[in-house]
Write a protein that holds these residues in place. Sequence first.
Motif, PDB file in Angstrom:
ATOM      1  N   HIS A   1      -0.547   4.073  -2.423  1.00  0.00           N
ATOM      2  CA  HIS A   1      -1.228   5.075  -1.653  1.00  0.00           C
ATOM      3  C   HIS A   1      -0.255   6.336  -1.076  1.00  0.00           C
ATOM      4  CE1 HIS A   1      -4.683   3.000  -2.831  1.00  0.00           C
ATOM      5  NE2 HIS A   1      -4.230   1.859  -1.817  1.00  0.00           N
ATOM      6  N   ASP A   2      -0.617   7.475  -0.466  1.00  0.00           N
ATOM      7  CA  ASP A   2       0.025   8.192   0.261  1.00  0.00           C
ATOM      8  C   ASP A   2       0.296   7.906   1.211  1.00  0.00           C
ATOM      9  OD1 ASP A   2      -1.999   9.197   2.253  1.00  0.00           O
ATOM     10  OD2 ASP A   2      -3.218   9.880   0.691  1.00  0.00           O
ATOM     11  N   PRO A   3       1.484   8.114   2.173  1.00  0.00           N
ATOM     12  CA  PRO A   3       2.117   7.479   3.370  1.00  0.00           C
ATOM     13  C   PRO A   3       1.079   7.463   4.691  1.00  0.00           C
ATOM     14  CG  PRO A   3       3.656   9.094   2.526  1.00  0.00           C
ATOM     15  CD  PRO A   3       2.373   9.431   1.854  1.00  0.00           C
ATOM     16  N   GLU A   4      -0.085   8.426   4.647  1.00  0.00           N
ATOM     17  CA  GLU A   4      -0.823   8.407   5.844  1.00  0.00           C
ATOM     18  C   GLU A   4      -2.054   7.289   5.688  1.00  0.00           C
ATOM     19  OE1 GLU A   4      -4.057  11.422   7.913  1.00  0.00           O
ATOM     20  OE2 GLU A   4      -2.663  12.164   6.666  1.00  0.00           O
TER      21      GLU A   4
ATOM     22  N   ASP B   1       0.720  -1.096  -0.104  1.00  0.00           N
ATOM     23  CA  ASP B   1      -0.008  -0.233  -0.077  1.00  0.00           C
ATOM     24  C   ASP B   1       0.787   1.360  -0.063  1.00  0.00           C
ATOM     25  OD1 ASP B   1      -2.429  -1.192  -0.018  1.00  0.00           O
ATOM     26  OD2 ASP B   1      -2.374  -1.851   1.999  1.00  0.00           O
ATOM     27  N   ALA B   2       1.885   1.103   0.585  1.00  0.00           N
ATOM     28  CA  ALA B   2       2.947   2.375   0.550  1.00  0.00           C
ATOM     29  C   ALA B   2       3.252   2.773  -0.843  1.00  0.00           C
ATOM     30  CB  ALA B   2       4.200   1.838   1.457  1.00  0.00           C
ATOM     31  N   ASP B   3       3.275   1.702  -1.655  1.00  0.00           N
ATOM     32  CA  ASP B   3       4.055   1.996  -3.251  1.00  0.00           C
ATOM     33  C   ASP B   3       2.726   2.518  -3.999  1.00  0.00           C
ATOM     34  OD1 ASP B   3       6.346   0.847  -2.707  1.00  0.00           O
ATOM     35  OD2 ASP B   3       5.506  -1.212  -3.012  1.00  0.00           O
TER      36      ASP B   3
END
Length: 729
Positions: free
Chosen positions: A202-205, A198-200
């Motif tokens: 979506h945005d970090p938060e 998901d880090a790849d």
Amino acid sequence: MFTLRDTVSSLTPARQDVLGKSLYERFREEPDTLIVPVLDDEDRPIGIVERNAFFLRMAAEYGRALYANRPISTLMDREPLVVDADTELASFTTDSLSYRASDLLRGFIVTEGGRYLGVGTVLGLLQAANETNRRGVAALAAAKADVERAQTFMTAIVEAMPSMVFVKRADDHSYVLLNRAGEKTLGMSRDQVIGKTDADIHDPELAALYVERDREVLLSGEVRVIEEDHVPRADGGMAILRTKKIAIRDADGEPAYLLGVSEDIAERKRAEAQIARLAHYDPLTELPNRVLFQKSLAEALARRARNGDQLAVHFIDLDRFKTVNDTLGHPLGDALLRVAAERLRNCVREGDTVARLGGDEFAVVQTGLKDMTGATRLAERVVEAMSAPFDLQGHQVVIGASVGVSVAPSDGEDADELLKKADMALYRAKAEGRGAFHFFEHAMDEQLQARRALELDLRRALQAGEFELFYQPLYNLGDERVTGCEALLRWRHPERGMVSPADFIPLAEEIGLIVPLGEWVLRKACAEAAQWPDHVRLAVNLSPAQFRDRGLVRTVVSALAGSGLPAQRLELEITESVLLQDSQSNMTMLHDLKALGVRISMDDFGTGYSSLSYLRSFPFDKIKIDQTFVRDILEDSDAMAIIKAVLDLGSSMGIVTTAEGVETLEQLNALRGQGCAEIQGYFISRPAPAAEIAKMLGVEPVRETFSQREKAGPAPRAWGDEGLMRSRA
């Protein structure tokens, strides 16, 4: 061998006679429930209700009205997928994917011996299929064909699902599977997702939130549901998903993968929002309805209590809306309501609530007031805005509005109480001439209680025999004798004494009692007048409200027939109000009455708007000059000029003219000098009971027979001097 018994989930079914509104509440209280099986009295499945389809039907136009009180047997799918619990899992899934894939995906009913056992879901099938695969691989490691068959079986299920299915590794949370529906939901191909975290994507938060949720699922080992997951799409849009997640364990029982199934609930959310709007907003004007108004008022009162300021409730009623609706039709009436709603919106500040309570009634909650200046200004703005002409498809309409205002905390702190007091103030504003506003006064409550008590007494009075008829003579100046008597209703209350007609006649009209009361007057008066000399006519006033009773002509015919009074001796007096209300229908009834031989008289001539036009449209037998002109005849030259003009008009049209309210000899002589033919008033005689009038006419009172009493109805008793059976509307 796995069977459907291994996949069944316990779910409380519903009976076929359960109402739609009950099922609606259940779906709201059980967000996890996607289907509800429907059983007959022997616990055999006869149908299924699917959540999304149900909400879409309830949200359709008139959906709540159509289905809320109907049994769910009218809403269910009567051909659900029903399978025996001992059916082998693999063959069932393969066959269902081939022939009834949509039924498999939404859910199916599992039975044992033909009776309901539970429901099956795709998530349950996936878990069972994974377990089948795991056991099959361990037992048949050498049988590559069987392993491939199991993998093909699982892949077929996953790819056929209309919901998004994804699988992540438990150790690094990278995606290892995404089906076709998932590609469509995310707006990305599986190549862009598989092997990524998901880090790849979506945005970090957001990625950190997803990782935290995944860890909770892996640690708990239970199914977790995210009710409303807003997931960004590659095209910049936002998917609204309802996601179920569960950990997939390896042979040692440790979490190896995380399986998720996401259902697109955007359409359902729109349906639920539509249902909520229908429940709280008026569909015609798009203003809050009574339910939402009450809620907004309660919330505003709670804020007022904390802030210590004041709050005003404005109750608004359109003055002549019914006339527009009746004459121009309901479509233009609806258009008027929409324009009126928009004008009200423009009158208030942001934060104030404008609502339509029903019909032509509106209300406003005005908050944050330091004193009554602001409430006064708003009421003035509303009256001014509604007095401006409405342009409705080429028709210019002027209606106006009346406003009643109550204030918190001085008039109360309860929502219902404030609305009731604003309604009382509105009633006062309308009584004082309409097109105005009035603040609540505590005396109004006392008046309302007194009015309610009078209403209860009035409903009882006719049956109790508390009414009677008095008669006032009409004197012919040429013949020098009484040629008619006007019947006047009197109410002699056992405790109140004589009750003024000005107090009880408008109330009788308002509560619908005027029709039976007017019928009693006609029958009683005709029966008594039948004993008078043949040259003495009977005059009876008719209320405009009596013309709304389409049986009025039959009542007159029955009263004449029952009494034996010739039709030409009966004179029915009306005011212009009769012709102002539903004029075509009322005019037809007047012609029907005149065709009987009954004489028709216009009372209070000269006090209305269109007297002359009515004289042209209907052949009246008599016009009565209102006593307000007669009272000033000796001192006011204008009054004398008006009377002379009416007398000349009547003479030229062959219509008898009667002057009302003659109290002195000087007035009589002045009228005689102008050629007046007939007078009525205290100078000739005050209203008197039937026995006195009979004696004056030289008639011996006739003892009333039982049959005559039955025809006339219960015998009432009393009224006040100025009371005529008429409406001053």
